[in-house]
Design a protein around this motif. Sequence first.
Motif, PDB file in Angstrom:
ATOM      1  N   ILE A  17       0.833  -1.210   0.000  1.00  0.00           N
ATOM      2  CA  ILE A  17       0.000   0.000   0.000  1.00  0.00           C
ATOM      3  C   ILE A  17       0.865   1.256   0.000  1.00  0.00           C
ATOM      4  O   ILE A  17       0.507   2.262  -0.613  1.00  0.00           O
ATOM      5  N   LEU A  18       2.033   1.207   0.644  1.00  0.00           N
ATOM      6  CA  LEU A  18       2.945   2.355   0.614  1.00  0.00           C
ATOM      7  C   LEU A  18       3.300   2.715  -0.819  1.00  0.00           C
ATOM      8  O   LEU A  18       3.206   3.884  -1.216  1.00  0.00           O
ATOM      9  N   PHE A  19       3.691   1.737  -1.608  1.00  0.00           N
ATOM     10  CA  PHE A  19       4.092   2.025  -2.983  1.00  0.00           C
ATOM     11  C   PHE A  19       2.901   2.377  -3.867  1.00  0.00           C
ATOM     12  O   PHE A  19       3.072   3.016  -4.906  1.00  0.00           O
ATOM     13  N   ALA A  20       1.696   1.986  -3.464  1.00  0.00           N
ATOM     14  CA  ALA A  20       0.502   2.393  -4.199  1.00  0.00           C
ATOM     15  C   ALA A  20       0.142   3.846  -3.890  1.00  0.00           C
ATOM     16  O   ALA A  20      -0.327   4.586  -4.763  1.00  0.00           O
ATOM     17  N   ILE A  21       0.372   4.296  -2.654  1.00  0.00           N
ATOM     18  CA  ILE A  21      -0.005   5.646  -2.230  1.00  0.00           C
ATOM     19  C   ILE A  21       1.090   6.670  -2.533  1.00  0.00           C
ATOM     20  O   ILE A  21       0.806   7.848  -2.720  1.00  0.00           O
ATOM     21  N   GLY A  25      -0.428  12.876  -4.930  1.00  0.00           N
ATOM     22  CA  GLY A  25      -0.183  14.158  -4.290  1.00  0.00           C
ATOM     23  C   GLY A  25       1.151  14.792  -4.614  1.00  0.00           C
ATOM     24  O   GLY A  25       1.451  15.875  -4.128  1.00  0.00           O
ATOM     25  N   MET A  26       1.968  14.118  -5.442  1.00  0.00           N
ATOM     26  CA  MET A  26       3.243  14.722  -5.815  1.00  0.00           C
ATOM     27  C   MET A  26       2.966  15.838  -6.819  1.00  0.00           C
ATOM     28  O   MET A  26       2.465  15.600  -7.906  1.00  0.00           O
ATOM     29  N   ARG A  27       3.261  17.046  -6.429  1.00  0.00           N
ATOM     30  CA  ARG A  27       2.926  18.212  -7.252  1.00  0.00           C
ATOM     31  C   ARG A  27       3.895  18.373  -8.424  1.00  0.00           C
ATOM     32  O   ARG A  27       3.525  18.343  -9.563  1.00  0.00           O
ATOM     33  N   ARG A  28       5.147  18.551  -8.118  1.00  0.00           N
ATOM     34  CA  ARG A  28       6.139  18.740  -9.173  1.00  0.00           C
ATOM     35  C   ARG A  28       7.510  18.327  -8.660  1.00  0.00           C
ATOM     36  O   ARG A  28       7.747  18.226  -7.458  1.00  0.00           O
ATOM     37  N   THR A  29       8.396  18.117  -9.608  1.00  0.00           N
ATOM     38  CA  THR A  29       9.745  17.685  -9.266  1.00  0.00           C
ATOM     39  C   THR A  29      10.621  18.896  -8.958  1.00  0.00           C
ATOM     40  O   THR A  29      10.245  20.045  -9.204  1.00  0.00           O
ATOM     41  N   GLN A  30      11.819  18.623  -8.429  1.00  0.00           N
ATOM     42  CA  GLN A  30      12.765  19.704  -8.157  1.00  0.00           C
ATOM     43  C   GLN A  30      13.158  20.400  -9.458  1.00  0.00           C
ATOM     44  O   GLN A  30      13.343  21.616  -9.486  1.00  0.00           O
ATOM     45  N   LEU A  51       6.092  11.860   6.299  1.00  0.00           N
ATOM     46  CA  LEU A  51       5.255  11.615   7.476  1.00  0.00           C
ATOM     47  C   LEU A  51       3.787  11.454   7.076  1.00  0.00           C
ATOM     48  O   LEU A  51       3.095  10.551   7.558  1.00  0.00           O
ATOM     49  N   LYS A  52       3.324  12.305   6.178  1.00  0.00           N
ATOM     50  CA  LYS A  52       1.937  12.227   5.722  1.00  0.00           C
ATOM     51  C   LYS A  52       1.681  10.907   4.991  1.00  0.00           C
ATOM     52  O   LYS A  52       0.653  10.256   5.215  1.00  0.00           O
ATOM     53  N   VAL A  53       2.629  10.481   4.158  1.00  0.00           N
ATOM     54  CA  VAL A  53       2.476   9.226   3.423  1.00  0.00           C
ATOM     55  C   VAL A  53       2.467   8.042   4.381  1.00  0.00           C
ATOM     56  O   VAL A  53       1.664   7.113   4.232  1.00  0.00           O
ATOM     57  N   VAL A  54       3.329   8.060   5.390  1.00  0.00           N
ATOM     58  CA  VAL A  54       3.390   6.969   6.359  1.00  0.00           C
ATOM     59  C   VAL A  54       2.084   6.887   7.153  1.00  0.00           C
ATOM     60  O   VAL A  54       1.551   5.788   7.378  1.00  0.00           O
ATOM     61  N   VAL A  55       1.545   8.021   7.558  1.00  0.00           N
ATOM     62  CA  VAL A  55       0.290   8.027   8.327  1.00  0.00           C
ATOM     63  C   VAL A  55      -0.867   7.520   7.466  1.00  0.00           C
ATOM     64  O   VAL A  55      -1.659   6.672   7.903  1.00  0.00           O
ATOM     65  N   ILE A  56      -0.970   7.998   6.241  1.00  0.00           N
ATOM     66  CA  ILE A  56      -2.043   7.561   5.344  1.00  0.00           C
ATOM     67  C   ILE A  56      -1.907   6.075   5.040  1.00  0.00           C
ATOM     68  O   ILE A  56      -2.893   5.330   5.042  1.00  0.00           O
TER      69      ILE A  56
END
Length: 96
Positions: A17-21, A25-30, A51-56
Amino acid sequence: MSVAFGLAVYFMLWWIILFAILPFGMRRTQEEAGDVIPGSEPSAPERPRFLKVVVITTIVTTIVFSAFLLLRQSGYGLDDIPFFNPPSDSYSQPNG
């Protein structure tokens, strides 16, 4: 189900699920932001939100694991799904 088996299933579900999530929400690259940090990959996210990804991931995994436990305790299995059981005559030997 033993505690070790339950923890193993939860651990595997968590990583899947981590790799699915992760990409959500990734907006843009560096590189797109024009601010590449030296030593990092230009395609890295501008603002990592670990942290947000781990919690979700933990919340979603807990829900999926709870559904798995409920299904396991209910007594249903793959044999109860009709399309997983082929007709008994479908594997018969041809005459001739």
